[in-house]
Design an enzyme around this catalytic site. Sequence first.
Site, short mmCIF file in Angstrom:
data_model
loop_
_atom_site.label_atom_id
_atom_site.label_comp_id
_atom_site.label_asym_id
_atom_site.label_seq_id
_atom_site.Cartn_x
_atom_site.Cartn_y
_atom_site.Cartn_z
CE LYS A 75 -55.17 -22.17 9.45
NZ LYS A 75 -55.76 -23.48 10.19
NE ARG B 277 -58.96 -20.21 14.61
CZ ARG B 277 -57.86 -20.39 14.47
NH1 ARG B 277 -57.06 -19.53 13.98
NH2 ARG B 277 -57.28 -21.31 14.95
NE ARG C 250 -49.47 -27.94 15.11
CZ ARG C 250 -50.33 -27.43 14.37
NH1 ARG C 250 -50.45 -27.03 13.08
NH2 ARG C 250 -51.39 -26.92 15.08
P1 AMP Z 1 -53.83 -21.30 15.67
O1 AMP Z 1 -52.39 -21.18 15.97
O2 AMP Z 1 -54.41 -20.32 14.36
O3 AMP Z 1 -54.30 -22.71 15.80
O4 AMP Z 1 -54.60 -20.65 16.96
C1 AMP Z 1 -54.35 -20.97 18.14
C2 AMP Z 1 -55.31 -20.26 19.11
O5 AMP Z 1 -55.18 -18.87 18.99
C3 AMP Z 1 -56.81 -20.64 18.60
O6 AMP Z 1 -57.25 -21.99 19.18
C4 AMP Z 1 -57.62 -19.54 19.26
O7 AMP Z 1 -57.81 -19.58 20.77
C5 AMP Z 1 -56.73 -18.36 19.23
N1 AMP Z 1 -56.76 -17.70 17.86
C6 AMP Z 1 -56.05 -17.49 16.90
N2 AMP Z 1 -56.60 -17.09 15.99
C7 AMP Z 1 -57.75 -16.55 16.22
C8 AMP Z 1 -58.90 -15.75 15.70
N3 AMP Z 1 -58.78 -15.23 14.31
N4 AMP Z 1 -59.94 -15.45 16.45
C9 AMP Z 1 -59.88 -16.03 17.57
N5 AMP Z 1 -59.12 -16.82 18.18
C10 AMP Z 1 -58.20 -16.96 17.56
#
Ligand code: AMP
Length: 216
Positions: A13, A88, A127
């Site tokens: 993404k 999410r 990564r």
């Molecule tokens: P990501 O960078 O998208 O993988 O997000 C890293 C972490 O941030 C996730 O594992 C969640 O702990 C938190 N996070 C990111 N986006 C969301 C969301 N929309 N809702 C809840 N937690 C989020």
Amino acid sequence: MRLILLGPPGAGKGTQAQRIVEKYGIPQLSTGDMLRAAVAAETDVGKRAKAVMDAGKLVSDDIVIAIVSERIDQPDCEKGFILDGFPRTLVQADATEAMLAAKGLDLSVVIELKVNDKELVRRVSGRYSCAQCGSVYHDSDKRPAAEGVCDKCGSTHFKRRPDDNAETMTQRLEVYYKETSPLIGFYYAKGRLKSVDGMADMDVVTGDIEAILGAL
Ligand code: AMP
């Protein structure tokens, strides 16, 4: 153009969002990046989010909904935006509908990136990124041209996300299938969902996404 990139961690993404940013000039709104910035800045939200993120769990709906709602009011979002990592949960998806309707906006498309679990774990565990400009690399798929030097900005400092390890990834995938994958049905039922094979070569995925965006 207002779009959502939907898919599990490691689906690509962030990479694909960056390419859309470059081609279409609309910003990438990554809730993960926003939360990591809050953690680094040690804001109240950051302090509350850190342990939850490190454990691979989800930050509360209220917090992320408020962050996104505020962000899409910024002038650079006027022409559109890419939501990456948000919504999410079904609560967040409902809130997104309400939020956009209240602002008189609608969603152009939801693009799902499909990648199998084995490949997701492989991608995420290898990564890392440049600590200065954020360019993303991978232990086997994409190393810098000169070892230890960022291709883009020349920095020699790199970092790995604390949640990008095989153990936390298992938890993140569980959370994805339980909380986020129902959104596929949610958007399919609304006629907004397009699915792309995220296992394909990165450039092929970009081409597939551009074909979807071009047809809007
Ligand atoms: P990501 O960078 O998208 O993988 O997000 C890293 C972490 O941030 C996730 O594992 C969640 O702990 C938190 N996070 C990111 N986006 C969301 C969301 N929309 N809702 C809840 N937690 C989020």
